[in-house]
Scaffold this active site. Structure first.
Site, PDB file in Angstrom:
ATOM      1  CB  CYS A   9      -0.923  -0.013   1.222  1.00  0.00           C
ATOM      2  SG  CYS A   9      -1.998   1.427   1.328  1.00  0.00           S
ATOM      3  CB  CYS A  63       0.430   3.211   6.900  1.00  0.00           C
ATOM      4  SG  CYS A  63      -1.279   3.751   7.067  1.00  0.00           S
ATOM      5  CB  CYS A 108      -7.710   0.347   5.971  1.00  0.00           C
ATOM      6  SG  CYS A 108      -6.690   1.852   6.039  1.00  0.00           S
ATOM      7  CD  GLN A 141      -7.444  19.787   9.595  1.00  0.00           C
ATOM      8  OE1 GLN A 141      -6.843  18.792   9.193  1.00  0.00           O
ATOM      9  NE2 GLN A 141      -6.972  21.010   9.415  1.00  0.00           N
ATOM     10  CG  ASP A 186      -5.715  25.356   7.437  1.00  0.00           C
ATOM     11  OD1 ASP A 186      -4.765  24.699   6.973  1.00  0.00           O
ATOM     12  OD2 ASP A 186      -6.672  24.825   8.026  1.00  0.00           O
ATOM     13  CB  CYS A 214      -1.773  19.876   5.548  1.00  0.00           C
ATOM     14  SG  CYS A 214      -1.960  20.489   3.872  1.00  0.00           S
TER      15      CYS A 214
END
Length: 490
Positions: free
Chosen positions: A80, A83, A163, A312, A407, A434
């Site tokens: 994947c 992560c 997941c 978020q 932001d 971010c």
């Protein structure tokens, strides 16, 4: 050292967001998507002088940081593209991010600021309240798959049954949807041939109310897409498509009736997308069941979240993020605040009771509508939300703000907008990023305009991934640089 050369080496300390260097006698090789201190076999993909870029072929030896037993690791972690840190304990993930982010900011701002470290996420697993899964196949000509893109691939899909970072209800909907369309022999949309039907599955969840918003994204037929032009009339699904989608909807509702979900279904939506782009583009949304939104509660306020509006992705960590931003703002009583790139107006509304007036600017029309509705729902009257591009709208905002909140999207602030923002001369600028690399890119412009980085912190909105949100306080050099009053938003 030359392009195409294969070698084995030990990686050094991590470099934000997911890279590390191998030091050699003949130069330095930087490699992406690795964990610090791993021993890897790699191939050199690009070389300039004594500096090169490489690509991992194989992990020869795990990093000392990789201590998670195999039974606790996501079964899809090797393939994947999501992560990176599945094998790393959460405390060690925080340490990695802390070192990388502090070093990144210091490289641009020096050490003359207060680094407050990384705030942890309340949940390290099952924290995401939104996911976009893609239909495809695991290999060319393979059976239908539904999940995430494979690492370093624009075509192959990791067929996920599970997941780690989403709620269990998401996994159940994911598995049912894939199995249903697989049993129907339904084709996915092929980007190259421009033929097919299934495109994406979008899931949203309210942490407060445990409600689910489910959306299936498809083309308008099972055949070749003739006209992808999004500017033309919205496509209408054929009867055969409607019947198939209706059966899928009934299957989802049947699962709910059987008690398969811990929460309840708020709404089910069918989205038509005939665009050739590999992205979710809404060319026509059709409500199949319930409402087209969910509601989330954050710091005493309620926010209506539609399918495509920004919110978020980690509700628990978002409260920490906004608390840090509020602390950096200090005493806002009687002051005017600009919330640029305001999204659904979350920050603006959290500040409204402390400020004289808050102005939110957002380019996405749907988000502005949601922000106004949310403000009305929360009985907030001193927020004004303006639809438009910050670069253009800022010229028409004649009020001088005391505080500016930024932001921006991942790519940061438009270079032409930066001088306009600093030109207001606000006492404080709170920058929420971010993508920290975009923030540090903008730092020299703020410094040239007379702003100084006072303090910064990270908030771990994305456990098990290299991502981390950054909050920074920039103060005008001719104003008090100390935060004497803390506002409490909870």
């Amino acid at each position: 050292m030359k392009k195409g050369e294969k070698a084995t080496g030990v990686l050094g300390e991590g470099i934000y967001p997911d890279s590390a260097d191998i030091e050699r006698q003949d130069g330095r090789v930087r490699i992406k998507h690795v964990i610090p201190y791993q021993t890897v076999e790699y191939v050199i993909s690009k070389k300039t002088g004594n500096y090169a870029k490489g690509r991992v072929l194989n992990v020869v030896k795990k990093s000392p940081l990789e201590t998670v037993p195999s039974e606790y690791i996501c079964p899809h972690s090797q393939n994947c593209g999501g992560c990176l840190y599945q094998t790393v304990a959460y405390e060690s993930q925080i340490d990695i991010k802390d070192r990388q982010l502090r070093k990144l900011i210091q490289n641009y701002a020096g050490s003359d600021f207060i680094w407050e470290g990384i705030e942890k996420s309340p949940l390290s697993k099952g924290y995401r309240n939104k996911m976009e899964f893609s239909f495809g196949d695991e290999y060319k000509g393979g059976s239908l798959a539904l999940g995430m893109h494979k690492r370093a691939s624009h075509y192959d899909i990791v067929n996920c049954d599970y997941c780690n970072i989403v709620h269990s209800d998401f996994n159940k909907i994911l598995s049912f949807t894939r199995d249903f369309f697989k049993s129907e022999n339904t084709p996915y949309f092929h980007k190259n041939t421009r033929n097919g039907f299934l495109r994406h599955l979008i899931l949203r969840r309210s942490e407060t109310y445990k409600s689910l918003l489910i959306a299936l994204v498809t083309t308008d037929s099972f055949g070749y897409i003739q006209d992808p032009n999004v500017s033309k009339a919205m496509p209408e699904a054929c009867e055969e498509v409607k019947l198939l989608v209706e059966r899928w909807r009934e299957g989802i509702l049947s699962l709910e009736k059987k008690g398969a979900f811990s929460g309840k279904i708020a709404g089910i939506i069918h989205v038509l997308n005939n665009s050739y782009a590999d992205a979710v583009i809404d060319q026509g949304s059709h409500l199949l069941y319930g409402d087209d939104y969910i509601t989330e509660r954050l710091m005493g306020l309620e926010f209506k979240i539609s399918l495509f509006s920004f919110f978020q992705t980690n509700s628990g960590a978002a409260q920490i993020l906004y608390s840090v931003a509020g602390r950096y703002m200090g005493d806002t009583s009687g002051k005017s605040v600009f919330d640029l790139y305001s999204g659904t107006g979350t920050i603006a509304q959290l500040l409204a009771s402390y400020a004289q007036k808050v102005y939110g600017v957002e380019i996405v029309g749907e988000a502005v509508v949601a922000a106004r509705e949310n403000a009305a729902r929360n009985k907030i009257t001193n927020c004004e939300f303006i639809e438009g591009d910050v670069l253009k709208i800022i010229d028409s905002l004649l009020i001088k703000p005391d505080i500016i909140v930024l932001d921006p999207p991942r790519d940061g602030i438009h270079t032409k907008a930066l001088p306009k923002i600093t030109g207001y001369g606000a006492q404080k600028i709170i920058y929420i990023a971010c993508k920290p690399s975009s923030f540090v890119r903008d730092l020299p412009v703020f410094e040239e305009a007379g702003y100084r980085l006072e303090r910064a912190a990270g908030v771990d909105m994305f456990p098990y991934t290299p991502g981390v949100e950054t909050v920074a306080l920039l103060s005008k050099l001719d104003v008090d640089k100390h935060i004497d009053v803390e506002i409490k938003l909870d």
